[in-house]
Write a protein that holds these residues in place. Sequence first.
Motif, mmCIF file in Angstrom:
data_model
loop_
_atom_site.group_PDB
_atom_site.id
_atom_site.type_symbol
_atom_site.label_atom_id
_atom_site.label_comp_id
_atom_site.label_asym_id
_atom_site.label_seq_id
_atom_site.Cartn_x
_atom_site.Cartn_y
_atom_site.Cartn_z
ATOM 1 N N ASP A 21 0.851 -1.192 0.000
ATOM 2 C CA ASP A 21 0.000 0.000 0.000
ATOM 3 C C ASP A 21 0.885 1.240 0.000
ATOM 4 O O ASP A 21 2.113 1.144 -0.019
ATOM 5 N N GLY A 22 0.273 2.409 0.036
ATOM 6 C CA GLY A 22 1.021 3.659 -0.027
ATOM 7 C C GLY A 22 1.975 3.876 1.119
ATOM 8 O O GLY A 22 2.924 4.666 1.016
ATOM 9 N N SER A 23 1.775 3.161 2.244
ATOM 10 C CA SER A 23 2.692 3.302 3.373
ATOM 11 C C SER A 23 3.743 2.196 3.413
ATOM 12 O O SER A 23 4.528 2.121 4.349
ATOM 13 N N GLY A 24 3.759 1.334 2.400
ATOM 14 C CA GLY A 24 4.777 0.294 2.320
ATOM 15 C C GLY A 24 4.409 -1.026 2.971
ATOM 16 O O GLY A 24 5.250 -1.916 3.075
ATOM 17 N N ARG A 25 3.157 -1.193 3.395
ATOM 18 C CA ARG A 25 2.735 -2.458 4.012
ATOM 19 C C ARG A 25 2.387 -3.481 2.944
ATOM 20 O O ARG A 25 1.655 -3.190 1.991
ATOM 21 N N ALA A 26 2.923 -4.696 3.096
ATOM 22 C CA ALA A 26 2.736 -5.766 2.118
ATOM 23 C C ALA A 26 1.267 -6.125 1.954
ATOM 24 O O ALA A 26 0.485 -6.089 2.908
ATOM 25 N N LEU A 27 0.908 -6.490 0.721
ATOM 26 C CA LEU A 27 -0.444 -6.937 0.392
ATOM 27 C C LEU A 27 -0.391 -8.385 -0.059
ATOM 28 O O LEU A 27 0.550 -8.803 -0.742
ATOM 29 N N TYR A 28 -1.412 -9.144 0.329
ATOM 30 C CA TYR A 28 -1.446 -10.582 0.086
ATOM 31 C C TYR A 28 -2.715 -10.998 -0.628
ATOM 32 O O TYR A 28 -3.728 -10.305 -0.573
ATOM 33 N N VAL A 29 -2.655 -12.171 -1.269
ATOM 34 C CA VAL A 29 -3.839 -12.811 -1.832
ATOM 35 C C VAL A 29 -3.981 -14.192 -1.193
ATOM 36 O O VAL A 29 -3.006 -14.802 -0.759
ATOM 37 N N LEU A 30 -5.208 -14.651 -1.142
ATOM 38 C CA LEU A 30 -5.541 -15.992 -0.660
ATOM 39 C C LEU A 30 -5.832 -16.848 -1.878
ATOM 40 O O LEU A 30 -6.690 -16.499 -2.700
ATOM 41 N N GLU A 31 -5.109 -17.961 -2.029
ATOM 42 C CA GLU A 31 -5.323 -18.839 -3.181
ATOM 43 C C GLU A 31 -6.804 -19.171 -3.316
ATOM 44 O O GLU A 31 -7.479 -19.442 -2.334
ATOM 45 N N GLY B 157 7.820 -3.166 4.927
ATOM 46 C CA GLY B 157 8.874 -4.140 4.649
ATOM 47 C C GLY B 157 8.657 -5.497 5.304
ATOM 48 O O GLY B 157 9.289 -6.468 4.914
ATOM 49 N N ASP B 158 7.762 -5.586 6.288
ATOM 50 C CA ASP B 158 7.450 -6.887 6.895
ATOM 51 C C ASP B 158 6.691 -7.742 5.884
ATOM 52 O O ASP B 158 5.789 -7.245 5.202
ATOM 53 N N THR B 159 7.049 -9.029 5.809
ATOM 54 C CA THR B 159 6.379 -9.953 4.881
ATOM 55 C C THR B 159 6.108 -11.291 5.573
ATOM 56 O O THR B 159 6.306 -12.350 4.993
ATOM 57 N N THR B 160 5.634 -11.228 6.813
ATOM 58 C CA THR B 160 5.425 -12.463 7.582
ATOM 59 C C THR B 160 4.276 -13.315 7.062
ATOM 60 O O THR B 160 4.175 -14.478 7.427
ATOM 61 N N GLY B 161 3.429 -12.764 6.212
ATOM 62 C CA GLY B 161 2.304 -13.529 5.681
ATOM 63 C C GLY B 161 2.635 -14.361 4.458
ATOM 64 O O GLY B 161 1.810 -15.156 4.005
ATOM 65 N N GLN B 162 3.846 -14.210 3.926
ATOM 66 C CA GLN B 162 4.232 -14.965 2.732
ATOM 67 C C GLN B 162 4.303 -16.455 3.031
ATOM 68 O O GLN B 162 4.904 -16.873 4.024
#
Length: 166
Positions: free
Chosen positions: A70-80, A147-152
């Motif tokens: 997003d605009g503040s740099g927070r990672a975005l995810y999708v659910l299969e 920069g956090d990507t703990t949901g990957q």
Amino acid sequence: MIGTASRRKTFFSAGKEGISIKIPTILFGAATLGVAACDTVPPTAAPGGPVASVTVTTANKAPHGAYLVDGSGRALYVLEGTRGAPGTERCGEDCRAVWPSLMAVNTPVGGPAIDASALTARPAYGGSQVTYSGWPLYYCVRDTAPGDTTGQHVQDKWGMWHLVSP
């Protein structure tokens, strides 16, 4: 064998031709699987509700490469398995407590590396959820800083979650 389990590095690439999955292999400790799930840790501060202006852009981080933020740099995810209108029902209220939806009041805006025509806001959860190439976008509450990507690669009771490649 403990300590040498194979883990696939998967992220979704949403191009004009659709979604493709990139799957190289990475070795990691088997114990990591048990603590990787986003729902194993109590939720921390999550993004708020719908905002008037939502920007989706990219970040780059090894080993993931470029992925949507997003605009503040927070990672975005999708659910299969959630591409298209019926997909959002898989992530109900309990799911959204762990995986908050990216919600918008107006049409989302794409950053420099984003195909703006792939961004939409569709009715969901009593508001408008942002999608990218038809995939609903979510945050992970364990990602507390840009920069956090703990949901990957998280596999939980709702399915498998991935970062999204532009």
